[in-house]
Design an enzyme around this catalytic site. Structure first.
Site, PDB file in Angstrom:
ATOM      1  N   MET A  26       0.798  -1.218   0.000  1.00  0.00           N
ATOM      2  CA  MET A  26       0.000   0.000   0.000  1.00  0.00           C
ATOM      3  C   MET A  26       0.832   1.269   0.000  1.00  0.00           C
ATOM      4  O   MET A  26       0.335   2.336  -0.363  1.00  0.00           O
ATOM      5  CB  MET A  26      -0.925   0.021   1.222  1.00  0.00           C
ATOM      6  CG  MET A  26      -2.027  -1.012   1.157  1.00  0.00           C
ATOM      7  SD  MET A  26      -3.137  -0.768  -0.235  1.00  0.00           S
ATOM      8  CE  MET A  26      -3.789   0.838   0.123  1.00  0.00           C
ATOM      9  N   ASP A 138      -4.310  -9.831   8.850  1.00  0.00           N
ATOM     10  CA  ASP A 138      -2.965  -9.935   8.277  1.00  0.00           C
ATOM     11  C   ASP A 138      -1.915  -9.981   9.401  1.00  0.00           C
ATOM     12  O   ASP A 138      -0.904  -9.287   9.343  1.00  0.00           O
ATOM     13  CB  ASP A 138      -2.701  -8.761   7.331  1.00  0.00           C
ATOM     14  CG  ASP A 138      -1.585  -9.073   6.328  1.00  0.00           C
ATOM     15  OD1 ASP A 138      -1.236 -10.262   6.166  1.00  0.00           O
ATOM     16  OD2 ASP A 138      -1.059  -8.113   5.720  1.00  0.00           O
TER      17      ASP A 138
END
Length: 423
Positions: A26, A138
């Protein structure tokens, strides 16, 4: 010239380039300074290639807002969210240390006790997320910041980029929209339900933490191979717990439950997991045995203490025998009053009080008068003696008629043979 994002200034490294703390799908995270508060922060900036992607942009904003909603010692706190010249960024507290992934690569597997304590702190962070209705999705070593406080491990959970609400899909995006490159998450630590695209809840994070604990103990994730192989093993193969080091063999039941394929067979809540982790911690050091008393040692004085103790016992026994013998000699049998009388000491006789000497009575008035008259040579002295005598005898005496009374008394005295001349 240093990069600046509003009042955040990126710190340059020794070579003049921005100090990079981490890099992911990201974006990148820099070490920066909050010029208003004058404190270090971790500044995460969305990757330039994702700025035009509305899904990626929404996911980035969701990560910042999700982390900002949590306030917990084991979660890195988000301090600021903003935009600068088209860039989207957020600042969070700077955790001085390294990721758990970096520590394992440098030092190898962690001791079991330390690995369990790290897992306990991550579990505390998961409990805070669970209370907020969030699933991290995650959990892995690179998302756990590891530091030491007073010699003890201290961790912070970071990167909530894949977090979702437990009751529903991603906020502002569907799972398919949020997936990058066809898969969401990290294959080596993904739970079977995430791989299958099923609804994931807190038990998915417990599975991922189990894979992370395995990596802390062994030095690598449970399943290795290509992406397809790793995903297939998570779905169908039991974790290779025979790779655990001997000192961690006792943790096998814990890992079997954390890494169960069926979520119903795992720990159901962070509270249950915490209890399992605490029960698996090594027992505390047993207390040292207190030193024996001096009489129990082989010190030189022991040979003297034992005979002295025996002698005291013999004296006490002899006294008891003497009392019993005295009792039977007096009573010829067992009689409680006699027994009490035999053993009780005989009271000492109470001494009689010494009578006080009786004071001698004063001489009769006549004798006192005669003694005074015998010692007198003058008539005045005789008259005074007469008055004293009369008062002692209870007779009102008048010195004027003392002569008549003296003559009477003189006659009486001569009759008694005292030889006083009545002049």
């Amino acid at each position: 010239m240093s990069l600046k994002f509003q009042h955040f200034e990126v710190t340059d490294g020794p070579d003049g380039t921005p100090r990079l703390l981490g890099k992911g799908a990201m974006g990148v995270t820099y070490l920066a300074t909050d010029t208003n508060l004058r404190c270090p922060v971790a500044l995460k900036v969305i990757a330039p290639e994702l700025l035009a992607d509305p899904v990626a942009r929404q996911r980035f904003l969701r990560e910042a807002r999700t982390a900002a909603a949590l306030r917990h010692p084991n979660v890195a706190t988000v301090l600021f969210l903003g935009e600068e010249g088209g860039d989207v960024f957020f600042a969070m507290e700077y955790v001085e240390g390294e990721t758990l992934e970096e520590k394992i690569k440098r030092d190898g597997p962690l001791p079991p006790a330390r690995a369990l304590r790290v897992s306990l702190e991550v579990t505390a962070a998961l409990a805070a997320a669970h209370r907020a209705g969030l699933v991290h999705r995650d959990i892995k070593p690179s998302h756990i910041m590891h530091a030491a406080q007073d010699g003890e491990p201290h961790v912070k959970l970071i990167d909530f980029g894949l977090a979702k609400l437990e009751e529903g899909e991603f906020t502002g995006a569907t799972l398919a929209e949020a997936s990058l490159a066809g898969f969401t998450g990290t294959p080596q630590y993904a739970s079977p339900e995430v791989i299958n695209g099923d609804t994931a809840d807190i038990r998915s994070d417990i599975y991922s933490l189990g894979a992370t604990l395995f990596a802390m103990l062994v030095g690598k994730a449970p399943f290795q191979g290509s992406l397809a192989q790793v995903l297939s093993k998570h779905l169908s193969k039991e974790p290779p717990l025979d790779q655990l080091p001997p000192e961690a063999a006792g943790l096998r039941p814990l890992l079997e439950r954390m890494l169960a394929k069926d979520p119903a067979q795992r720990y159901q809540t962070p509270a249950e997991l915490r209890a399992g982790l605490e029960a698996s911690l090594p027992n505390s050091t047993p207390p040292t045995k207190p030193p024996p008393l001096p009489a129990e040692t082989d010190a030189p004085g022991r040979s003297r203490l034992v005979p002295i103790a025996l002698l005291i016992l013999l004296v006490v026994a002899a006294a008891g025998i003497f009392v019993l013998a005295r009792f039977f000699a007096k009573t010829g049998g067992i009689n409680q009053p006699a027994l009490i009388a035999a053993v009780e000491p005989t009271p000492l006789p109470t001494p009689e009080p010494t009578p006080e000497p009786t004071p001698e009575p004063p001489p009769p008035p006549e004798k006192a008068f005669m003694e005074a008259a015998a010692a007198s040579t003058e008539k005045d002295d005789l008259a005074a003696a007469l008055v004293n005598y009369a008062e002692a005898a209870g007779v009102a005496a008048d010195p004027s008629d003392a002569k008549a009374r003296m003559e009477m008394l003189s006659a009486r005295i001569r009759a008694e043979g005292d030889g006083i001349d009545a002049a």
